[in-house]
Design a protein around this motif. Sequence first.
Motif, mmCIF file in Angstrom:
data_model
loop_
_atom_site.group_PDB
_atom_site.id
_atom_site.type_symbol
_atom_site.label_atom_id
_atom_site.label_comp_id
_atom_site.label_asym_id
_atom_site.label_seq_id
_atom_site.Cartn_x
_atom_site.Cartn_y
_atom_site.Cartn_z
ATOM 1 N N ASP A 242 0.846 -1.196 0.000
ATOM 2 C CA ASP A 242 0.000 0.000 0.000
ATOM 3 C C ASP A 242 0.878 1.241 0.000
ATOM 4 O OD1 ASP A 242 -2.635 -1.188 0.111
ATOM 5 O OD2 ASP A 242 -2.092 -1.867 2.122
ATOM 6 N N ARG A 243 2.030 1.116 0.653
ATOM 7 C CA ARG A 243 2.988 2.228 0.693
ATOM 8 C C ARG A 243 4.393 1.687 0.453
ATOM 9 N NH1 ARG A 243 0.521 7.354 2.478
ATOM 10 N NH2 ARG A 243 -1.479 6.747 3.383
ATOM 11 N N ILE A 244 5.147 2.428 -0.353
ATOM 12 C CA ILE A 244 6.559 2.107 -0.546
ATOM 13 C C ILE A 244 7.366 3.264 0.038
ATOM 14 C CG2 ILE A 244 8.401 1.667 -2.212
ATOM 15 C CD1 ILE A 244 6.253 0.645 -4.147
ATOM 16 N N VAL A 245 8.279 2.940 0.935
ATOM 17 C CA VAL A 245 9.130 3.957 1.543
ATOM 18 C C VAL A 245 10.588 3.589 1.260
ATOM 19 C CG1 VAL A 245 9.762 5.171 3.656
ATOM 20 C CG2 VAL A 245 7.421 4.327 3.367
ATOM 21 N N VAL A 246 11.284 4.451 0.521
ATOM 22 C CA VAL A 246 12.699 4.229 0.214
ATOM 23 C C VAL A 246 13.528 5.152 1.104
ATOM 24 C CG1 VAL A 246 14.503 4.352 -1.544
ATOM 25 C CG2 VAL A 246 12.219 3.531 -2.152
ATOM 26 N N GLY A 247 14.448 4.571 1.859
ATOM 27 C CA GLY A 247 15.242 5.355 2.807
ATOM 28 C C GLY A 247 15.909 6.547 2.155
ATOM 29 N N GLU A 248 16.526 6.339 0.995
ATOM 30 C CA GLU A 248 17.127 7.456 0.265
ATOM 31 C C GLU A 248 17.288 7.075 -1.195
ATOM 32 O OE1 GLU A 248 21.299 9.929 -0.105
ATOM 33 O OE2 GLU A 248 20.848 8.929 1.792
ATOM 34 N N CYS A 249 16.909 7.971 -2.103
ATOM 35 C CA CYS A 249 17.145 7.778 -3.528
ATOM 36 C C CYS A 249 18.470 8.440 -3.878
ATOM 37 C CB CYS A 249 16.008 8.397 -4.353
ATOM 38 S SG CYS A 249 14.517 7.385 -4.404
ATOM 39 N N ARG A 250 19.391 7.621 -4.393
ATOM 40 C CA ARG A 250 20.683 8.188 -4.757
ATOM 41 C C ARG A 250 21.203 7.628 -6.082
ATOM 42 N NH1 ARG A 250 22.524 5.003 -0.157
ATOM 43 N NH2 ARG A 250 22.860 6.898 1.053
ATOM 44 N N GLY A 251 20.325 6.946 -6.837
ATOM 45 C CA GLY A 251 20.770 6.365 -8.098
ATOM 46 C C GLY A 251 19.594 6.002 -8.988
ATOM 47 N N GLY A 252 19.772 4.932 -9.776
ATOM 48 C CA GLY A 252 18.760 4.527 -10.756
ATOM 49 C C GLY A 252 17.437 4.112 -10.148
ATOM 50 N N GLU A 253 17.442 3.806 -8.829
ATOM 51 C CA GLU A 253 16.175 3.425 -8.189
ATOM 52 C C GLU A 253 15.156 4.568 -8.198
ATOM 53 O OE1 GLU A 253 18.908 5.014 -4.996
ATOM 54 O OE2 GLU A 253 19.079 3.530 -6.617
ATOM 55 N N THR A 254 15.641 5.796 -8.427
ATOM 56 C CA THR A 254 14.743 6.955 -8.483
ATOM 57 C C THR A 254 13.717 6.786 -9.601
ATOM 58 O OG1 THR A 254 16.607 8.303 -7.751
ATOM 59 C CG2 THR A 254 14.674 9.480 -8.575
ATOM 60 N N LEU A 255 14.144 6.243 -10.738
ATOM 61 C CA LEU A 255 13.215 6.011 -11.855
ATOM 62 C C LEU A 255 12.130 5.027 -11.455
ATOM 63 C CD1 LEU A 255 12.332 6.188 -14.822
ATOM 64 C CD2 LEU A 255 14.026 4.421 -15.353
ATOM 65 N N ASP A 256 12.513 3.926 -10.811
ATOM 66 C CA ASP A 256 11.532 2.920 -10.390
ATOM 67 C C ASP A 256 10.588 3.481 -9.335
ATOM 68 O OD1 ASP A 256 12.700 0.517 -11.869
ATOM 69 O OD2 ASP A 256 14.410 1.199 -10.699
ATOM 70 N N MET A 257 11.118 4.333 -8.459
ATOM 71 C CA MET A 257 10.287 4.949 -7.427
ATOM 72 C C MET A 257 9.239 5.866 -8.054
ATOM 73 S SD MET A 257 10.045 5.004 -4.099
ATOM 74 C CE MET A 257 9.044 5.912 -2.933
ATOM 75 N N LEU A 258 9.659 6.696 -9.011
ATOM 76 C CA LEU A 258 8.720 7.609 -9.666
ATOM 77 C C LEU A 258 7.667 6.835 -10.460
ATOM 78 C CD1 LEU A 258 11.206 10.359 -10.928
ATOM 79 C CD2 LEU A 258 9.553 10.569 -9.059
ATOM 80 N N GLN A 259 8.092 5.758 -11.106
ATOM 81 C CA GLN A 259 7.123 4.942 -11.848
ATOM 82 C C GLN A 259 6.104 4.307 -10.916
ATOM 83 O OE1 GLN A 259 9.804 2.364 -14.053
ATOM 84 N NE2 GLN A 259 9.442 3.512 -15.944
ATOM 85 N N ALA A 260 6.578 3.861 -9.726
ATOM 86 C CA ALA A 260 5.648 3.288 -8.748
ATOM 87 C C ALA A 260 4.649 4.331 -8.280
ATOM 88 C CB ALA A 260 6.428 2.727 -7.558
ATOM 89 N N MET A 261 5.142 5.578 -8.035
ATOM 90 C CA MET A 261 4.246 6.664 -7.626
ATOM 91 C C MET A 261 3.204 6.968 -8.700
ATOM 92 S SD MET A 261 6.957 9.382 -5.969
ATOM 93 C CE MET A 261 7.659 9.198 -4.333
ATOM 94 N N ASN A 262 3.571 6.753 -9.961
ATOM 95 C CA ASN A 262 2.678 7.071 -11.083
ATOM 96 C C ASN A 262 1.736 5.939 -11.448
ATOM 97 O OD1 ASN A 262 2.861 9.700 -12.120
ATOM 98 N ND2 ASN A 262 4.919 9.309 -12.931
ATOM 99 N N THR A 263 1.968 4.748 -10.850
ATOM 100 C CA THR A 263 1.187 3.580 -11.283
ATOM 101 C C THR A 263 0.470 2.908 -10.122
ATOM 102 O OG1 THR A 263 3.201 2.236 -11.100
ATOM 103 C CG2 THR A 263 2.656 3.116 -13.278
ATOM 104 N N GLY A 264 -0.209 3.698 -9.310
ATOM 105 C CA GLY A 264 -1.089 3.116 -8.307
ATOM 106 C C GLY A 264 -0.500 2.940 -6.928
ATOM 107 N N HIS A 265 0.703 3.434 -6.689
ATOM 108 C CA HIS A 265 1.284 3.328 -5.350
ATOM 109 C C HIS A 265 1.420 4.717 -4.736
ATOM 110 C CE1 HIS A 265 2.537 -0.468 -7.308
ATOM 111 N NE2 HIS A 265 2.278 -0.975 -6.103
ATOM 112 N N ASP A 266 0.342 5.467 -4.751
ATOM 113 C CA ASP A 266 0.346 6.804 -4.160
ATOM 114 C C ASP A 266 0.576 6.711 -2.654
ATOM 115 O OD1 ASP A 266 -0.068 8.118 -6.498
ATOM 116 O OD2 ASP A 266 -2.245 8.144 -6.343
ATOM 117 N N GLY A 267 1.130 7.784 -2.121
ATOM 118 C CA GLY A 267 1.404 7.812 -0.688
ATOM 119 C C GLY A 267 2.799 7.333 -0.367
ATOM 120 N N SER A 268 3.650 7.221 -1.398
ATOM 121 C CA SER A 268 5.020 6.765 -1.172
ATOM 122 C C SER A 268 5.879 7.906 -0.626
ATOM 123 C CB SER A 268 5.624 6.233 -2.474
ATOM 124 O OG SER A 268 4.900 5.093 -2.917
#
Length: 704
Positions: A557-583
């Motif tokens: 329901d929620r994804i919390v990433v301790g810190e974005c410092r690399g390519g995971e930022t793209l996956d995080m933004l895609q998750a926020m855009n595809t039904g995982h609001d509240g991240s």
Amino acid sequence: MAGHIITLIGGKGGVGKSQVAANLAFAFAAENRQKALLLDFDKRACGDQNLITGLRSKKSIKDLADFNGSIDPKTMNLFIAQHKQGVHYIGMPNEPAVAEEINADALGKFLKAVTNLYPITIIDAGSELNDLAIKAMEYSTMISIVVTPDLLAVNQSKRLYSDLITMLFPKEMILICLNQYQKGHPVTPDTIGRQIGRPVFSVIPKDDQGCIRALSTSSPLITISKNSPFSQGVTEFVRSLKQKNVLKSLERLKKPDGAAAKISTAKTASSSSTSKGGRNPWTDLKSRIHRSLIEEMDLKKQNSDDEQAQIVLREKTKKIIVELLGKEDTKSILSGRDDMNRIVKEILDEALGLGPLEDLLADMSVSEIMVVGPDKIYYEQGGKNKKSDITFTSDRQVLDVIERIVSQVGRRIDKKTPYVDARLRDGSRVHAIIPPCALDGGTITIRKFPEDRLTYKDLVKFGSMTQNMADFLRISVQNHKNIIVSGGTGSGKTTLINVLGGFIPSNERIITCEDSAELNFPQDHVVRLETKPPSLEGDGAVDIRCLVKQTLRMKPDRIVVGECRGGETLDMLQAMNTGHDGSLTTVHSNTPRDCMSRLETLVQYAGTGISPKAIKEMIASAVHMVVQQSRLEDGARKIMNITEVGGLQGDVITLQDIFVFKQEGIGAKGKIVGKYMATGFIPKFVESIEKKGQKIPRGLFKNE
């Protein structure tokens, strides 16, 4: 026939050791009618011998250490300055910083060769048992401790003599030279001999006028006044050595080898740094007990995560330490029960805990601990960095503490991978880096976490935000708004994201991804994921990007990433855009606008070749809000901006501040004075929330 090396050293500065050394070289040249070599190894008094002798060598001791060619009369001419009375001289660099860079081991080859070139070599080794002094003595036939008839000099010479004996230098090769002696002085040569434990071999009379005249003309006194009391004393010193055949009898003595010298250097460094405070015997006692303790019990095998087993082990170890101390003669070191309890605790902490860091970890007012090698421990208290009085006993102890920390979380650190991120049992974040990357010894940085988890009420109380800001953030989190916490190092991002995570409803499934697990949410249904370093073979690594991808298959329901410092930022933004609001996630940046630029840069690390325009559209669509956290000059941590991401206009992501901190000046004790201001702007998403039937008070966006 091989020549001899004589090293002169002082128990303290100001005993006239450099003048004695220079004049001794000239006395040997005159008495033996042979050339003599004078070397300046005194790193603390760079250039003093230049003034005493009036000579300036072509190259310095540093150049000599860096020289890789063979040592012969021809190459020596490249380095030496020559005096008409037969003394050759090589001096120190004039800059102390350059002198500190001299490789003592590299001088060993030269010292070995120089005895074939000169019948006598005199070395001025200064007044410290540093690496250069020990290297000189390792190749010497004789060591002369220069002392003056004052109690401080005698006491320090006694300490120096004791250290040399501890280093396995034969006592026969150590001769005492009493300088600046006046007949009738209450401190006699016999008294000094009894105090030091070695009889005075040579006495040089006090001759202030002659020495001052020699210094003013930059000439050794023996060259301008052979009959002065000082010159006669130095000449008598040389004649005594010659008549008693001292050097020939001493050359057969066995000196400590290089390995022993290296061990002693570490001991002596500890001695010189602690002798002023009288703690060297204390440290030595601790080291002996620790070695005996290791022989008695294998501490590594008895290490356990079970709390009860730890208590039993600590009591068992404490009992053995007390027994070992009972076998030692501690009367001169431990003055009472308090000292006994203190040394037992220190040995226990070193054997089973984190050594001198234990007290800082137990101090709740300390928020960060920073170790820079064994001799420097800093800590942050009240937002300010301070230096601690406590130190480690050696580099080895620092490395032991690092290994103890990383082994508990299944990580490793070695020369191949000399850095690591780890955590303590209480969740505190640890970063360590060791040589060869850390030049001054093992470095440890511990970000402590408070025992009691901070809530939004604590941040309001501390002045990090207002009640209206806390209420607005709670409404935003509960209504699934994607929030980026932006800030610099040590600004409080992790603390803030922990507070925001506390606003998530307890019936939702939360998945966290971190390099080193430190997020601590109060909800029950939390899945915590942590990265994994590669194995010894270099494979099996699991990074943040891999973890973020895994979370998408785990019904979050929620994804919390301790810190974005690399390519995971793209996956995080895609998750926020595809039904995982509240991240939620954090990003290193100094302003909300910098945060947008930083996100663009981090997405490009994914290497997918997305156009800059597409990246900006993705960010504007995914991120609803940026909360900017900063650490101010007075050490206070505050939310500086709560900013809505409004969308994309042309090629620019629009940002609108909702709350800002306005600094007004500096108050008493350097405290920053300011207040929080609502800009009056009402976020666009408020209307969409209200359409769901939730009423949001407009008073939140007004200034009180």
